[in-house]
Design a protein around this motif. Sequence first.
Motif, short mmCIF file in Angstrom:
data_model
loop_
_atom_site.label_atom_id
_atom_site.label_comp_id
_atom_site.label_asym_id
_atom_site.label_seq_id
_atom_site.Cartn_x
_atom_site.Cartn_y
_atom_site.Cartn_z
N ALA A 192 4.30 0.04 52.86
CA ALA A 192 4.80 1.13 53.70
C ALA A 192 4.32 1.02 55.15
CB ALA A 192 4.33 2.47 53.11
N ARG A 193 3.45 0.09 55.43
CA ARG A 193 2.90 0.01 56.79
C ARG A 193 3.98 -0.33 57.82
NH1 ARG A 193 -1.86 -0.97 58.62
NH2 ARG A 193 -1.18 -2.86 59.69
N GLU A 194 3.81 0.24 59.01
CA GLU A 194 4.75 -0.11 60.07
C GLU A 194 4.16 -1.14 61.02
OE1 GLU A 194 6.57 3.28 61.83
OE2 GLU A 194 7.44 3.84 59.90
N ALA A 195 2.83 -1.06 61.23
CA ALA A 195 2.18 -2.09 62.05
C ALA A 195 2.15 -3.39 61.24
CB ALA A 195 0.77 -1.65 62.41
N PRO A 196 2.05 -4.53 61.94
CA PRO A 196 2.10 -5.81 61.20
C PRO A 196 0.92 -5.99 60.25
CG PRO A 196 2.28 -6.16 63.59
CD PRO A 196 1.95 -4.73 63.39
N SER A 197 1.20 -6.61 59.10
CA SER A 197 0.15 -6.98 58.15
C SER A 197 0.22 -8.49 57.95
CB SER A 197 0.37 -6.31 56.79
OG SER A 197 0.65 -4.95 56.94
N VAL A 198 -0.95 -9.12 57.96
CA VAL A 198 -1.03 -10.57 57.76
C VAL A 198 -1.92 -10.82 56.55
CG1 VAL A 198 -1.79 -12.75 58.77
CG2 VAL A 198 -0.79 -10.99 60.24
N LEU A 199 -1.40 -11.52 55.56
CA LEU A 199 -2.17 -11.80 54.34
C LEU A 199 -2.53 -13.29 54.34
CD1 LEU A 199 0.14 -9.97 51.74
CD2 LEU A 199 -1.48 -8.97 53.36
N THR A 200 -3.78 -13.59 54.00
CA THR A 200 -4.23 -14.99 54.09
C THR A 200 -4.80 -15.50 52.76
OG1 THR A 200 -6.44 -14.34 54.84
CG2 THR A 200 -4.81 -14.70 56.54
N PRO A 201 -4.01 -15.50 51.68
CA PRO A 201 -4.55 -15.93 50.39
C PRO A 201 -4.73 -17.44 50.26
CG PRO A 201 -2.20 -15.52 50.19
CD PRO A 201 -2.59 -15.13 51.60
N HIS A 202 -5.80 -17.86 49.56
CA HIS A 202 -5.82 -19.22 49.05
C HIS A 202 -5.11 -19.20 47.70
CE1 HIS A 202 -9.09 -18.08 46.43
NE2 HIS A 202 -10.01 -18.05 47.39
N PRO A 203 -4.85 -20.36 47.09
CA PRO A 203 -3.99 -20.35 45.90
C PRO A 203 -4.49 -19.43 44.77
CG PRO A 203 -4.14 -22.56 46.75
CD PRO A 203 -5.09 -21.73 47.57
N ALA A 204 -5.80 -19.32 44.58
CA ALA A 204 -6.28 -18.46 43.49
C ALA A 204 -6.02 -16.99 43.83
CB ALA A 204 -7.77 -18.69 43.26
N GLU A 205 -6.19 -16.61 45.09
CA GLU A 205 -5.88 -15.22 45.48
C GLU A 205 -4.39 -14.96 45.37
OE1 GLU A 205 -9.74 -15.17 48.48
OE2 GLU A 205 -7.74 -15.64 49.26
N ALA A 206 -3.59 -15.96 45.76
CA ALA A 206 -2.13 -15.81 45.64
C ALA A 206 -1.74 -15.61 44.18
CB ALA A 206 -1.43 -17.04 46.22
N ALA A 207 -2.39 -16.35 43.29
CA ALA A 207 -2.07 -16.22 41.86
C ALA A 207 -2.40 -14.80 41.37
CB ALA A 207 -2.87 -17.25 41.06
N ARG A 208 -3.54 -14.26 41.82
CA ARG A 208 -3.88 -12.88 41.41
C ARG A 208 -2.83 -11.91 41.95
NH1 ARG A 208 -9.27 -14.39 43.57
NH2 ARG A 208 -10.06 -15.68 41.89
N MET A 209 -2.35 -12.14 43.14
CA MET A 209 -1.35 -11.23 43.71
C MET A 209 -0.03 -11.32 42.98
SD MET A 209 -1.97 -11.42 47.79
CE MET A 209 -1.47 -9.73 48.04
N LEU A 210 0.27 -12.50 42.43
CA LEU A 210 1.56 -12.70 41.77
C LEU A 210 1.47 -12.52 40.26
CD1 LEU A 210 2.76 -15.84 43.78
CD2 LEU A 210 3.76 -13.54 43.87
N GLY A 211 0.24 -12.33 39.76
CA GLY A 211 0.06 -12.17 38.32
C GLY A 211 0.34 -13.44 37.55
N CYS A 212 0.01 -14.59 38.15
CA CYS A 212 0.18 -15.85 37.43
C CYS A 212 -1.08 -16.67 37.62
CB CYS A 212 1.41 -16.60 37.93
SG CYS A 212 1.28 -17.09 39.66
N ASP A 213 -1.05 -17.96 37.27
CA ASP A 213 -2.27 -18.74 37.48
C ASP A 213 -2.11 -19.68 38.68
OD1 ASP A 213 -0.69 -20.75 36.55
OD2 ASP A 213 -1.64 -20.90 34.57
N THR A 214 -3.25 -20.28 39.06
CA THR A 214 -3.24 -21.10 40.28
C THR A 214 -2.27 -22.28 40.15
OG1 THR A 214 -5.56 -20.51 40.49
CG2 THR A 214 -4.80 -22.27 41.89
N ALA A 215 -2.20 -22.85 38.93
CA ALA A 215 -1.31 -24.01 38.75
C ALA A 215 0.14 -23.63 39.05
CB ALA A 215 -1.44 -24.56 37.33
N CYS A 216 0.49 -22.40 38.67
CA CYS A 216 1.89 -21.98 38.89
C CYS A 216 2.14 -21.77 40.38
CB CYS A 216 2.21 -20.79 38.00
SG CYS A 216 2.85 -19.37 38.81
N VAL A 217 1.15 -21.28 41.11
CA VAL A 217 1.31 -21.16 42.57
C VAL A 217 1.48 -22.54 43.18
CG1 VAL A 217 0.09 -20.58 44.72
CG2 VAL A 217 0.05 -18.99 42.78
#
Length: 511
Positions: A356-381
């Motif tokens: 819902a934010r209007e100001a810019p948001s920048v996300l900087t995940p490494h693959p393991a953090e990306a996997a947590r955000m996507l609900g999958c594992d690092t290999a799938c990322v």
Amino acid sequence: MFSTAQSIYPVRAIREIEDQLIPSAKPSLMERAGRAAAEDAVRLILDRPAAILIACGPGNNGGDGFVMARQLAQAGREVVVAFAAAPERLPAEAAKAHADYLAAGGTIVSDLPAAPANGWALVVDALFGIGLARPVEGRYAGWINALNAQPAPRMALDVPSGLDADTGQPLGTTFRATHTTTFIALKPGLLTNDGPDYCGEISVQRLDIEAPAWVPVRGQAIRPALFRAHLRPRPRNTHKGIHGDAGILGGNTGMVGAALLAGRAALWLGTGRVYVGLLDEYGPSVDCSQPELMLRRAHALPERLSALAVGPGLGTQPAAEGLLAAALGRPVPLVLDADALNLIGTDSALQSALAAREAPSVLTPHPAEAARMLGCDTACVQADRLHAALEIARRHRALVVLKGCGSIVATPDERWFINGTGHPGMATAGMGDVLTGLVVGLLAQSWPAESALLAAVHLHGAAADRLAREGIGPVGLTASETIDAARGVFNGWLIEAQRDPRITPPQRPIR
Ligand SMILES: NC(=O)C1=CN([C@@H]2O[C@H](COP(=O)(O)OP(=O)(O)OC[C@H]3O[C@@H](n4cnc5c(N)ncnc54)[C@H](OP(=O)(O)O)[C@@H]3O)[C@@H](O)[C@H]2O)[C@@H](O)CC1
Ligand SMILES: Nc1ncnc2c1ncn2[C@@H]1O[C@H](COP(=O)(O)OP(=O)(O)O)[C@@H](O)[C@H]1O
Ligand SMILES: [K+]
């Protein structure tokens, strides 16, 4: 330095281009590809007079190999072509290339020959290109293993055989090139994941094709050209209030250094004032080696900030979650890293607040953090990094950098960028905190979010590259050292930009 931006096309887009151009192209695209590859080869092996081995496959990649062989033979080089498929099953253009090679006096062997006594000058992989449809096994896997074992330069045509041109995933046995000559445009799989390890040095041969208007460019290699408009000299009449107030929120027990590293990076990139809010209740009140940083308790960061980074050393305790929720409500550009991302990955209220934010948001995940955000594992990322980055950007309406070899920047409107700077020496604790500091530093100085992210990602790697050239790393490089080098590289860009007539004159950020 400010060379023009370079497009990256996934296989689907390359196919579209080929379909449109193949029928009318004169000379044919395959003729152009084979010639360009022969020219690259000659440059590569000027001082190696021995024979060249070219292994040709059953499709058009093999066709490129036949054209290349004919060109090299006509230039007086000794060429040995290995080809084991049925000529009558070659696609039309490759069949023509095969016939032209034979008509020019070329010969073919049906198995990979042993190397001559003086070795090969060059081995060329023309087995599979963008038509690779499954893992390489059997005879061709044997050929690739034998080619990989040669102590000669190894050149891949278009894509190293076995490498998925879209994802950079090796599919079965994969050719390890020291040089890849790729046609028409870069492909994402050459630049990210395992791609760089398998491609070696890349040469792009456009085959005289102009960027076609009917295939929209959605991917680009990150170059300073993309953000040079913001590399402006400061006006002489300036003061620290103009150059932004950056906040860093993090530094929980045992992880204070993460927040300090981010703060230092923001400071060394020119931010006017940097505040670091620490969650560790016993945390320091001053950073004695960087006393310019203003250390505060986490809840006591100033209300008025120009940009805020949340995450380095944040932890995932309830206190951290509350601070993150409050930060998401601030109407300033936000960088979210590390535990901020881990918390968002499992909390739908935080996810809604982020989207819902209007100001810019920048996300900087490494693959393991990306996997947590996507609900999958690092290999799938890692199996499809581009898809993962785009999906996170879409879901959270945020800019994303998926870090690692060939970091991918993705935007919520489905554009993407791949970074080529940096090296494996950066795989060390604290390096991501420095990137976070560089991003928030540029945001605090009023850079637009997309340019800030592209510049910071490119700068981070370029700083590490400069240090490696000086013998500082790759092995043993520390995150702190890259902060110093980033300052040097950034100032070099500013000087370069002032020499560049396309750059606009000094401008005061608007606040
Ligand atoms: N089109 C043009 O004019 C231009 C194209 N260009 C060049 O063409 C390349 C693309 O050519 P392409 O589409 O023919 O695919 P390519 O990579 O040769 O492979 C397909 C063949 O391999 C086979 N095969 C696949 N996987 C396999 C496996 N694991 N193990 C074994 N077999 C496997 C597949 O067989 P099938 O799957 O049908 O059984 C088919 O026979 C491109 O990268 C560039 O180099 C340039 O000249 C510019 C102009
Ligand atoms: N092999 C590599 N090639 C290029 N860059 C790399 C490589 N390994 C790591 N990096 C970069 O180093 C940084 C590491 O960040 P991160 O994993 O978050 O570290 P930390 O959490 O320890 O601070 C990222 O910017 C990443 O892109
Ligand atoms: K190939």
